[in-house]
Motif scaffolding. Sequence first.
Motif, PDB file in Angstrom:
ATOM      1  N   ILE A   7      57.349  -2.923  62.808  1.00 19.46           N
ATOM      2  CA  ILE A   7      56.341  -2.090  62.143  1.00 19.46           C
ATOM      3  C   ILE A   7      56.834  -0.644  62.015  1.00 19.46           C
ATOM      4  O   ILE A   7      56.701  -0.021  60.959  1.00 19.46           O
ATOM      5  N   ILE A   8      57.439  -0.136  63.093  1.00 19.41           N
ATOM      6  CA  ILE A   8      57.946   1.244  63.038  1.00 19.41           C
ATOM      7  C   ILE A   8      59.041   1.369  61.992  1.00 19.41           C
ATOM      8  O   ILE A   8      59.090   2.325  61.225  1.00 19.41           O
ATOM      9  N   THR A   9      59.918   0.358  61.924  1.00 20.51           N
ATOM     10  CA  THR A   9      60.958   0.384  60.901  1.00 20.51           C
ATOM     11  C   THR A   9      60.354   0.391  59.501  1.00 20.51           C
ATOM     12  O   THR A   9      60.817   1.098  58.600  1.00 20.51           O
ATOM     13  N   LEU A  10      59.279  -0.383  59.338  1.00 23.17           N
ATOM     14  CA  LEU A  10      58.624  -0.437  58.027  1.00 23.17           C
ATOM     15  C   LEU A  10      58.042   0.924  57.659  1.00 23.17           C
ATOM     16  O   LEU A  10      58.218   1.392  56.519  1.00 23.17           O
ATOM     17  N   ILE A  11      57.369   1.569  58.634  1.00 25.02           N
ATOM     18  CA  ILE A  11      56.804   2.894  58.357  1.00 25.02           C
ATOM     19  C   ILE A  11      57.922   3.863  57.967  1.00 25.02           C
ATOM     20  O   ILE A  11      57.795   4.639  57.020  1.00 25.02           O
ATOM     21  N   GLY A  12      59.051   3.773  58.703  1.00 21.28           N
ATOM     22  CA  GLY A  12      60.195   4.624  58.380  1.00 21.28           C
ATOM     23  C   GLY A  12      60.662   4.419  56.960  1.00 21.28           C
ATOM     24  O   GLY A  12      60.926   5.375  56.234  1.00 21.28           O
ATOM     25  N   SER A  13      60.728   3.147  56.526  1.00 20.67           N
ATOM     26  CA  SER A  13      61.224   2.908  55.174  1.00 20.67           C
ATOM     27  C   SER A  13      60.215   3.366  54.127  1.00 20.67           C
ATOM     28  O   SER A  13      60.595   3.773  53.029  1.00 20.67           O
ATOM     29  N   ILE A  14      58.904   3.352  54.482  1.00 19.96           N
ATOM     30  CA  ILE A  14      57.920   3.892  53.545  1.00 19.96           C
ATOM     31  C   ILE A  14      58.157   5.384  53.337  1.00 19.96           C
ATOM     32  O   ILE A  14      58.120   5.888  52.210  1.00 19.96           O
ATOM     33  N   PHE A  15      58.447   6.105  54.444  1.00 24.52           N
ATOM     34  CA  PHE A  15      58.729   7.532  54.300  1.00 24.52           C
ATOM     35  C   PHE A  15      59.977   7.766  53.458  1.00 24.52           C
ATOM     36  O   PHE A  15      60.018   8.677  52.633  1.00 24.52           O
TER      37      PHE A  15
END
Lengths: 118, 165
Positions: A7-15
């Motif tokens: 999930i954290i990786t996904l949030i990072g890629s959204i940014f």
Amino acid sequence: MELAGAIITLIGSIFLFLGALGLLRMPDIFNRMQAGTKATTLGSILFLAGTALAHAECTCIGKIVILILFIIFTNPLSSHALARAAHHIGIPLAKKTVKDDLAKDEKKNKNSQTGEGE
Amino acid sequence: MMKKLKHMILSFLGLMLIWVLLTSWDLQEIYAGLIVSALIVLLSLGMEPVLGDVKLTPKALVFGLWYIFVFLKELLVSNLDVARRVVNPKLPIKPGIVKVKTTLHSNIGKTILANSITLTPGTLTVDIKDEYLYIHWIEIKHDDLEGATKDIVQKFEKYLEVIFG
């Protein structure tokens, strides 16, 4: 643990995606750099932290901490150098721009220097 | 002289920390790290002792740790702020370059201040001349030097002043 990391990786890629979108939408080089620096810094940090969480069994956490530190230190430096160079060679600012203190001061300095020469 | 010694010790400890994080707690590797770190410190003796300005009082250490949290919070806020502007179809920006003043004296303090400003809400350091910083601001809220200084610089300065002077 793996889920949290994902999930954290996904949030990072959204940014990171928002940063790329900002590059396309902003009107001039300085505003583009605003989007570019901030979004990529947080994006990369979250991306790395997510990877560390997802693979908690490996001993790479120390390395990832170092990577994050290097990103925090070098990312603003490079954008600062780019912005300074861009302003120095006179790339125009966007039409929306309200004021430019640096150009004003540089002009003043130049005037006072030539004034001394006379 | 004190400054130089402090710089040497701090950079040696920093290099050693990076070495340990990159390798492992193996005794042989730690010996190798000690040698390499000492060599780097000796080879860079001629350079400016930038770390000599770091203060090592307990208060400075506490502020240093606290500064990391302040910085991370600002980083998050700035990202959400810029993201909000980017996805808004009207693109609500009012950019410009403002001049602000800092009271920090040491070079490393100014460097970290400029880096922090670049990474936080809507601001980007363009140039530094002596005690003035020129900052590209994505939405100008104050037109004058005092207002801009208060808004951009002072939240970091009060910590950095204790740590670096």
